[in-house]
Design a protein around this motif. Structure first.
Motif, PDB file in Angstrom:
ATOM      1  N   TRP A  61      58.914  74.861 -46.585  1.00 17.92           N
ATOM      2  CA  TRP A  61      59.749  75.550 -45.608  1.00 17.92           C
ATOM      3  C   TRP A  61      59.125  75.430 -44.212  1.00 17.92           C
ATOM      4  O   TRP A  61      57.921  75.586 -44.063  1.00 17.92           O
ATOM      5  CB  TRP A  61      59.823  77.004 -46.054  1.00 17.92           C
ATOM      6  CG  TRP A  61      60.806  77.897 -45.406  1.00 17.92           C
ATOM      7  CD1 TRP A  61      60.545  78.791 -44.416  1.00 17.92           C
ATOM      8  CD2 TRP A  61      62.184  78.039 -45.726  1.00 17.92           C
ATOM      9  NE1 TRP A  61      61.700  79.486 -44.101  1.00 17.92           N
ATOM     10  CE2 TRP A  61      62.712  79.042 -44.887  1.00 17.92           C
ATOM     11  CE3 TRP A  61      63.032  77.408 -46.651  1.00 17.92           C
ATOM     12  CZ2 TRP A  61      64.048  79.430 -44.940  1.00 17.92           C
ATOM     13  CZ3 TRP A  61      64.351  77.804 -46.705  1.00 17.92           C
ATOM     14  CH2 TRP A  61      64.858  78.792 -45.866  1.00 17.92           C
ATOM     15  N   THR A  63      57.973  76.938 -41.550  1.00 15.69           N
ATOM     16  CA  THR A  63      57.502  78.147 -40.882  1.00 15.69           C
ATOM     17  C   THR A  63      55.984  78.089 -40.773  1.00 15.69           C
ATOM     18  O   THR A  63      55.325  77.308 -41.475  1.00 15.69           O
ATOM     19  CB  THR A  63      57.898  79.410 -41.666  1.00 15.69           C
ATOM     20  OG1 THR A  63      57.335  79.336 -42.986  1.00 15.69           O
ATOM     21  CG2 THR A  63      59.397  79.556 -41.767  1.00 15.69           C
ATOM     22  N   ASP A  64      55.427  78.938 -39.932  1.00 11.63           N
ATOM     23  CA  ASP A  64      53.978  78.935 -39.724  1.00 11.63           C
ATOM     24  C   ASP A  64      53.220  79.327 -40.988  1.00 11.63           C
ATOM     25  O   ASP A  64      52.183  78.729 -41.315  1.00 11.63           O
ATOM     26  CB  ASP A  64      53.605  79.889 -38.585  1.00 11.63           C
ATOM     27  CG  ASP A  64      54.072  79.393 -37.225  1.00 11.63           C
ATOM     28  OD1 ASP A  64      54.356  78.180 -37.116  1.00 11.63           O
ATOM     29  OD2 ASP A  64      54.168  80.211 -36.294  1.00 11.63           O
TER      30      ASP A  64
END
Length: 343
Positions: A61, A63-64
């Motif tokens: 995914w 995201t960070d």
């Protein structure tokens, strides 16, 4: 019989925690990458040792926290991000493909996927057009303006998602061996270009979202599609069940054995679903796709099926109706908005 082999993974699933990085076989690891805010919770990225580094199956995914988990997971396997040489993408959805571009930027790895999913990425290059098309799709299924507002999202949301969809460097076709000992198996349905990867020597199937241990993948008839994705899924599911796989390594939940029995269970699930849809059409002739979706049996009450998940549920209902129409069981009335009756 389906037997859970990823016992630590299932225990973590039941606790609603992230499972550990695991050595599945010598030179093959599973790395859980979180999906914050998703009921699926994480995607299992697989790392395969190469003579000069490591290859990934899926990336996670965009995201960070997912990026941190991927980097830390590789370190637990003994690799740095710069050791990645290839990313094999099972399908274009953001939880699988989202970090592939960032991995390529950091390591120089090549990205490979099926040509049909590569085309799907190009088809989403214009966020404004996507939002317009999906809004019209919702209305055509019988959704209201309120349904559009709840399930579609904004152009800005779409732009953020699409920025993560890197175009591939290589196209991988059915039967091709992108890595030594790994054969690509084209399994359309969840997406048009979904790929599984079969480890022939170790008799392992890296199944992406095609075969999962507990749930059926979402099969949706997307805007612009004129095909029969459910029919494609059922056909490719049968072919997958013919593989000699001792263990299945899915992208979600946990590893399991008993591929043929799981395939049989998925066929039975969709047969039951098709029968339920047919009964609803018979009971409510002229109902829209949206109305039929509201009345179908789901894992939770319809009021709790919200946002993009609700749109996916309507899309799955639509795919089942289209499959029934192609079998001559139901028909769609003429007009912009779906109305279904028995054929």
């Amino acid at each position: 019989m389906v037997e859970v082999t990823g016992t630590e993974q299932r225990a973590a699933w039941q606790r609603k925690t992230l499972p550990p990085v695991e050595l599945v076989r010598p030179g093959l690891w599973s790395i859980p990458v979180p999906m914050t805010g998703s009921p699926l919770r994480y995607v299992l990225v697989y790392a395969l040792a190469l003579p000069d580094g490591v290859a990934l199956v899926d990336a996670g995914w965009p995201t960070d926290d997912a990026w941190t988990a991927l980097v830390d997971g590789l370190a637990a396997c003994g690799y740095a991000l710069t050791d990645v040489r290839a990313v094999l993408v099972t399908h274009w959805h953001a939880d699988h493909h989202g970090l592939a571009g960032s991995v390529r930027e950091a390591s120089g790895a090549w990205i490979g996927m099926h040509a049909l999913d590569a085309a799907a990425i190009k088809g989403r290059s214009d966020p404004g057009a996507f939002v317009s098309n999906i809004s019209a799709w919702v209305r055509n299924r019988g959704g209201t303006d309120a349904d559009v507002a709840e399930t579609v999202g904004s152009v800005e949301d779409a732009a953020r998602r699409f920025r993560s969809l890197a175009e591939p460097d290589r196209l991988i076709e059915d039967g091709e061996r992108p890595l030594e000992g790994i054969r690509a198996v084209w399994t359309p349905g969840h997406t048009a270009g979904h790929l599984c990867f079969y480890d022939e020597e170790r008799r392992l199937l890296l199944s992406g979202d095609h075969v999962l241990p507990r749930i059926s993948p979402n099969i949706t008839l997307h805007p612009g599609q004129t095909a029969d994705p459910l029919g494609d899924f059922l056909e490719s599911l049968t072919r997958t069940g013919e593989l000699e796989a001792d263990e299945v390594l899915p992208a979600h939940e946990y590893r399991f054995a008993g591929l043929r029995d799981r395939v049989a269970a998925l066929h039975a699930h969709h047969a039951d679903r098709l029968a339920e849809v047919t009964r609803l059409v018979a009971a409510e002739p002229g109902a829209t796709t949206w109305e039929l979706a509201e009345r179908l049996t789901w894992s939770r009450p319809w009021s709790q099926v919200q946002g993009m998940i609700r749109r996916s549920a309507v899309g799955e209902t639509y795919a089942h109706l289209e499959h029934l129409a192609r079998r001559g069981a139901v028909r769609r009335s003429d007009g912009d908005v779906d109305q279904w009756r028995l054929a």
